[in-house]
Design a protein around this motif. Structure first.
Motif, PDB file in Angstrom:
ATOM      1  N   LEU A 112       1.665   6.423  -1.935  1.00 59.54           N
ATOM      2  CA  LEU A 112       2.309   7.690  -1.580  1.00 59.54           C
ATOM      3  C   LEU A 112       2.521   8.624  -2.778  1.00 59.54           C
ATOM      4  O   LEU A 112       2.297   9.832  -2.669  1.00 59.54           O
TER       5      LEU A 112
ATOM      6  N   ALA B  87      -6.083   7.898  -4.858  1.00 56.53           N
ATOM      7  CA  ALA B  87      -5.657   7.269  -3.605  1.00 56.53           C
ATOM      8  C   ALA B  87      -6.859   6.889  -2.752  1.00 56.53           C
ATOM      9  O   ALA B  87      -6.911   5.782  -2.176  1.00 56.53           O
TER      10      ALA B  87
ATOM     11  N   CYS C 173       0.719   9.200  -5.164  1.00 54.85           N
ATOM     12  CA  CYS C 173      -0.538   9.869  -5.508  1.00 54.85           C
ATOM     13  C   CYS C 173      -0.696  11.196  -4.771  1.00 54.85           C
ATOM     14  O   CYS C 173      -1.408  12.101  -5.233  1.00 54.85           O
ATOM     15  N   PHE C 174      -0.056  11.299  -3.609  1.00 60.26           N
ATOM     16  CA  PHE C 174      -0.187  12.514  -2.804  1.00 60.26           C
ATOM     17  C   PHE C 174       0.895  13.551  -3.114  1.00 60.26           C
ATOM     18  O   PHE C 174       0.889  14.634  -2.533  1.00 60.26           O
ATOM     19  N   ALA C 175       1.834  13.222  -4.009  1.00 58.68           N
ATOM     20  CA  ALA C 175       2.916  14.156  -4.336  1.00 58.68           C
ATOM     21  C   ALA C 175       2.394  15.475  -4.923  1.00 58.68           C
ATOM     22  O   ALA C 175       2.837  16.553  -4.507  1.00 58.68           O
TER      23      ALA C 175
ATOM     24  N   ARG D 140       0.813  -1.210   0.000  1.00 59.81           N
ATOM     25  CA  ARG D 140       0.000   0.000   0.000  1.00 59.81           C
ATOM     26  C   ARG D 140       0.853   1.270   0.000  1.00 59.81           C
ATOM     27  O   ARG D 140       0.358   2.363  -0.245  1.00 59.81           O
ATOM     28  N   TRP D 141       2.161   1.151   0.328  1.00 60.89           N
ATOM     29  CA  TRP D 141       3.036   2.327   0.271  1.00 60.89           C
ATOM     30  C   TRP D 141       3.083   2.919  -1.143  1.00 60.89           C
ATOM     31  O   TRP D 141       3.455   4.090  -1.331  1.00 60.89           O
ATOM     32  N   ARG D 142       2.677   2.112  -2.106  1.00 68.47           N
ATOM     33  CA  ARG D 142       2.666   2.609  -3.483  1.00 68.47           C
ATOM     34  C   ARG D 142       1.647   3.731  -3.692  1.00 68.47           C
ATOM     35  O   ARG D 142       1.626   4.367  -4.739  1.00 68.47           O
TER      36      ARG D 142
ATOM     37  N   THR E 122      -5.368  12.639  -5.196  1.00 66.10           N
ATOM     38  CA  THR E 122      -6.096  12.362  -3.956  1.00 66.10           C
ATOM     39  C   THR E 122      -7.308  11.472  -4.223  1.00 66.10           C
ATOM     40  O   THR E 122      -7.606  10.550  -3.446  1.00 66.10           O
TER      41      THR E 122
END
Length: 475
Positions: free
Chosen positions: A404, A456, A406-408, A400-402, A453
């Protein structure tokens, strides 16, 4: 007439009176000026501009072109914002007090303005000259005057400095900072015993016959004629000016006719020759900046005394050349610099050259690129949301760390103002103002933040639903 002749003679003995530019064009006529400005508007999409050109003590041309943001015809009597060109007027207001013996340039400001206090003991040493030279030590890097809550009056503008610190020792570093001129304008109020607007009207506007000029405090005071635009894909979009305080540093409204009178006044003795020379003598810290005027040369080497002005929805420029004066106001923002580009074209005409007209609206290719990126980003977001269930099925647990990345875009969107401050070496700005400077980039960035967002959130939701199904006991 006798008074003008005597003043010109006095000026010639202390401050060189501009002589005609060698090789200057005799074709600087109203029709030639009209043709250039009209062609520029057609090529760039600039909705409205005002232009004044003087030669010696005569007006060559003063005219308005196009429309205001409210759709009215723009004329030579239409008030427009001159932004930081206002600093030349504030400097003149201070010099009037100097001539009256009320103020001395090299005395500490606090001696005239006790309310001027800062959370820095060095502020007590700031002189009036250092305010006008922009060498007071105040700077955006130490006092974020744009992104703080905005004052409503000059008194409030000075009062909010009580918790501010200096960025440098007074008199050591040049830093262009609007607060310098807001403090100077408040000093004029206190020492004259009159509101700054009234003092300017009595000491500058009325004597010069500038009947349609005045100074205002904030963006809320801008009349419809002085409001401006952003341009996207070459099309002007009327928008309100972001919240800001400008009296003293950028609050003057004027017209083409009035600015012509102002330019002529630079030759016919509104101040004594000694004061004029003082205003045009730069500091040791910055040989290109004097008391509310910039000192420089054109690309052809012609010496000029000038000052530009930028709001987020309009721009202005004034320039004194040997024998000539030019003022330009345009109702598009600083991102497009139409007033500066028009000024360069008019200067080229005076110097005997040919003014250049852009082939396409500014930033047309850049706008197309970012709008294309926006459409691609939206398309990818729709695809990512629709496939979120499949994504959750193959990426469980630690994978699920993948999410991250998406929030960049959201992180960049939230940090854009601090990033701008770093890139601008401490220059202050609000988030919304970045949008006015780079409209299509910010449209893309906000779209990317929203899209990332949404993707995600959809993937997290899909993972939760999948987990619930796995944990559900069989019927």
């Amino acid at each position: 007439m006798l008074r003008t002749t005597l003043c010109l003679a006095l000026l010639s003995s202390t401050v060189p009176i501009p002589s005609p530019i060698p090789g200057s064009s005799p074709g600087v006529t109203p029709s030639a000026i009209d043709s250039f400005v009209t062609r520029y508007q057609e090529a760039t999409g600039l909705p409205g501009a005002a232009v004044a050109i003087t030669k010696g003590t005569k007006v060559l041309h003063a005219a308005g072109y196009g429309e205001t943001a409210s759709g009215d015809r723009l004329t030579a009597d239409t008030p427009m914002a001159v932004a930081s060109v206002s600093k030349s007027f504030t400097s003149l207001a201070v010099m009037r007090l100097v001539e009256q013996g009320t103020v001395e340039l090299d005395q500490p400001v606090r001696g005239y303005l006790p309310e001027f206090t800062m959370a820095d003991q060095r502020a007590a040493k700031i002189t009036v000259r250092q305010l006008l030279h922009q060498t007071s030590g105040m700077a955006d890097s130490a006092f974020r005057e744009k992104s703080l809550p905005q004052p409503r009056t000059l008194r409030e503008a000075v009062a909010r400095l009580r918790t501010a610190r200096l960025a440098a020792e007074p008199g050591t570093v040049f830093s262009y900072h609007n607060t310098n001129y807001q403090v100077a304008a408040r000093l004029v109020e206190v020492m004259s015993g009159r509101p700054f607007a009234d003092y300017l009207d009595d000491q500058v506007f009325t004597p010069l016959g500038m009947r349609h000029s005045r100074t205002i405090d904030t963006d809320r005071d801008l009349p419809g004629s002085a409001r401006g635009h952003l341009q996207i894909l070459g099309r002007a979009i009327a928008l309100p000016e972001p919240a800001g305080f400008g009296n003293g540093s950028g609050g003057i409204l004027s017209t083409a006719d009035d600015m012509a009178r102002w330019l002529i006044a630079q030759h016919n003795g509104i101040l004594s020759p000694r004061s004029v020379k003082e205003m045009r003598t730069p500091s040791r810290q910055n040989p290109a900046y004097a008391l509310g005027w910039s000192i420089g040369r054109t690309s052809r080497g012609t010496p000029v005394i000038e000052h530009g002005g930028d709001l987020f929805t309009s721009t202005a420029y004034q320039r004194l050349l040997p024998g000539y004066g030019i003022a330009v106001m345009a109702n598009t923002g600083m991102a497009f610099d139409d007033a500066g580009t028009l000024m360069d074209g008019l200067t080229a005409m005076i110097e005997g050259g040919t003014p250049q007209v852009p082939a396409t609206p500014p930033y047309l290719v850049t706008d197309l690129l970012f709008l294309l990126l926006t459409l691609v980003t939206i398309g990818l977001a729709v695809r990512g949301v629709s496939r979120s269930g499949r994504w959750a099925a193959v990426r469980t647990g630690r994978q699920r760390w993948r999410l991250l990345p998406c929030f960049a875009p959201l992180a960049l969107c939230l940090a854009i103002a601090p990033i701008f401050r770093v890139l601008a070496r401490g220059g202050d700005i609000m988030w919304i103002q970045v949008g006015y400077l780079y409209p299509t980039f910010m449209i893309w960035l906000v779209s990317a933040a929203t899209a990332g967002t949404a993707v995600a959130a959809a993937r997290i939701h899909g993972g939760l639903r999948l987990g619930a199904r796995i944990r559900r006991p069989p019927a």
